[in-house]
Design an enzyme around this catalytic site. Structure first.
Site, mmCIF file in Angstrom:
data_model
loop_
_atom_site.group_PDB
_atom_site.id
_atom_site.type_symbol
_atom_site.label_atom_id
_atom_site.label_comp_id
_atom_site.label_asym_id
_atom_site.label_seq_id
_atom_site.Cartn_x
_atom_site.Cartn_y
_atom_site.Cartn_z
ATOM 1 N N ASP A 23 0.873 -1.162 0.000
ATOM 2 C CA ASP A 23 0.000 0.000 0.000
ATOM 3 C C ASP A 23 0.927 1.234 0.000
ATOM 4 O O ASP A 23 2.133 1.098 0.214
ATOM 5 C CB ASP A 23 -0.859 -0.047 1.276
ATOM 6 C CG ASP A 23 -1.674 1.204 1.463
ATOM 7 O OD1 ASP A 23 -2.523 1.472 0.617
ATOM 8 O OD2 ASP A 23 -1.443 1.920 2.459
ATOM 9 N N ASP A 25 -0.219 5.211 0.832
ATOM 10 C CA ASP A 25 -0.531 6.250 1.823
ATOM 11 C C ASP A 25 -0.608 5.649 3.222
ATOM 12 O O ASP A 25 -1.356 4.699 3.463
ATOM 13 C CB ASP A 25 -1.861 6.922 1.476
ATOM 14 C CG ASP A 25 -1.734 7.808 0.245
ATOM 15 O OD1 ASP A 25 -1.124 8.869 0.365
ATOM 16 O OD2 ASP A 25 -2.228 7.414 -0.828
ATOM 17 N N ASP A 188 -1.962 -0.325 5.834
ATOM 18 C CA ASP A 188 -2.207 0.405 7.087
ATOM 19 C C ASP A 188 -3.698 0.550 7.368
ATOM 20 O O ASP A 188 -4.071 0.846 8.507
ATOM 21 C CB ASP A 188 -1.576 1.797 7.037
ATOM 22 C CG ASP A 188 -2.291 2.707 6.044
ATOM 23 O OD1 ASP A 188 -2.465 2.277 4.889
ATOM 24 O OD2 ASP A 188 -2.661 3.829 6.427
HETATM 25 O O1 LIG Z 1 -3.614 3.958 1.303
HETATM 26 P P1 LIG Z 1 -3.625 4.086 -0.184
HETATM 27 O O2 LIG Z 1 -2.226 4.164 -0.752
HETATM 28 O O3 LIG Z 1 -4.451 3.034 -0.860
HETATM 29 O O4 LIG Z 1 -4.268 5.517 -0.559
HETATM 30 C C1 LIG Z 1 -5.619 5.786 -0.393
HETATM 31 C C2 LIG Z 1 -5.916 7.269 -0.267
HETATM 32 O O5 LIG Z 1 -5.234 8.014 -1.206
HETATM 33 C C3 LIG Z 1 -5.640 7.793 1.094
HETATM 34 O O6 LIG Z 1 -6.393 7.167 2.098
HETATM 35 MG MG LIG Z 2 -2.886 3.211 3.072
#
Ligand SMILES: O=P(O)(O)OC[C@H](O)CO
Ligand SMILES: [Mg+2]
Length: 223
Positions: A23, A25, A188
């Site tokens: 992942d 963010d 996360d």
């Molecule tokens: O956690 P990610 O990388 O899937 O990003 C999702 C959004 O941009 C933020 O929650």
């Molecule tokens: Mg994330």
């Protein structure tokens, strides 16, 4: 001998891990704090507070999906549409994203896996324009990824907790169809963990310590 280390993990009981999906963010980049800050600012206007339960529902989703959760769960949808919310937070986020820092240990883990020949990739709900802003100081690290799947990818029909993004990410590794349990996802967000499990993959959750502290505090308050 990195494979031995990976194969020893409990989540690899069904066989050795052969691929790793990250992942982005809140996992590789310390960007969830930007969303939190901006959303706290917007909600304070309506005399409401931004809490963990709402944060957990928004994390990992595509922008418009998270925006709908935000205005509906907080009961402000009559005053602010999901689309207007996105426009309002955009100016603030665009200034913050280029300052994105790596999460602790992210660089070390990525380099370790890459140096030991483990194919790695990124599966992020964020769309390409935001991805470019967030990663502009970290291009060397992201160049080690075999591929990157973003939230605006045509194969990602629905954001996490749909398994779409992890299935698309798995299909783009070389070597044909993979056994899902042998793919390890680092996430996360609760929605991301659920998405990886729906895809049948092994998953390690790395929750943000700052939110753990808030959850514990709220539990103590209600004891
Ligand atoms: O956690 P990610 O990388 O899937 O990003 C999702 C959004 O941009 C933020 O929650
Ligand atoms: Mg994330």
């Amino acid at each position: 001998m990195a494979n031995e280390g990976i194969n020893d993990t409990p989540c690899a009981r069904k066989g050795s891990i052969t691929r790793v999906i990250f992942d982005m963010d809140g996992l590789l980049l310390d960007t969830e704090k930007f969303y939190t800050e901006v959303q706290e600012i917007i909600l304070s206007r309506y005399n409401k507070t931004f809490d963990w339960s709402l944060k957990a529902k928004m994390m990992g989703k595509k922008a418009i999906e998270a925006a709908r959760v935000f205005v509906e769960e907080t009961g402000i949808s009559d005053s602010l549409t999901a689309e207007d919310f996105l426009v309002e937070r955009e100016e603030m986020l665009q200034k913050m994203f280029p300052t994105s820092d790596l999460m602790p240990g992210a660089s070390r883990l990525i380099h370790h896996l890459h140096e030991n020949g483990i194919p790695i990739c990124v599966a992020t709900g964020t769309h390409t324009r935001h991805f470019d802003l967030k990663t502009q100081r970290h291009s060397e690290l992201f160049s080690l990824m075999h591929h990157i799947v973003r939230g605006d990818d045509p194969e990602v029909k629905q954001g996490k907790p749909s398994p779409d993004i992890f299935l698309a990410a798995a299909n783009r590794f070389e070597g044909g169809p993979l056994d899902p349990p042998r793919i390890l996802v680092f996430e996360d967000a609760p929605s991301g963990v659920l998405a990886a499990k729906k895809a049948g993959m092994s998953v390690v959750m790395v929750p943000d310590a700052r939110w753990i502290a808030r959850i514990i505090k709220s539990l103590i308050r209600y004891r």
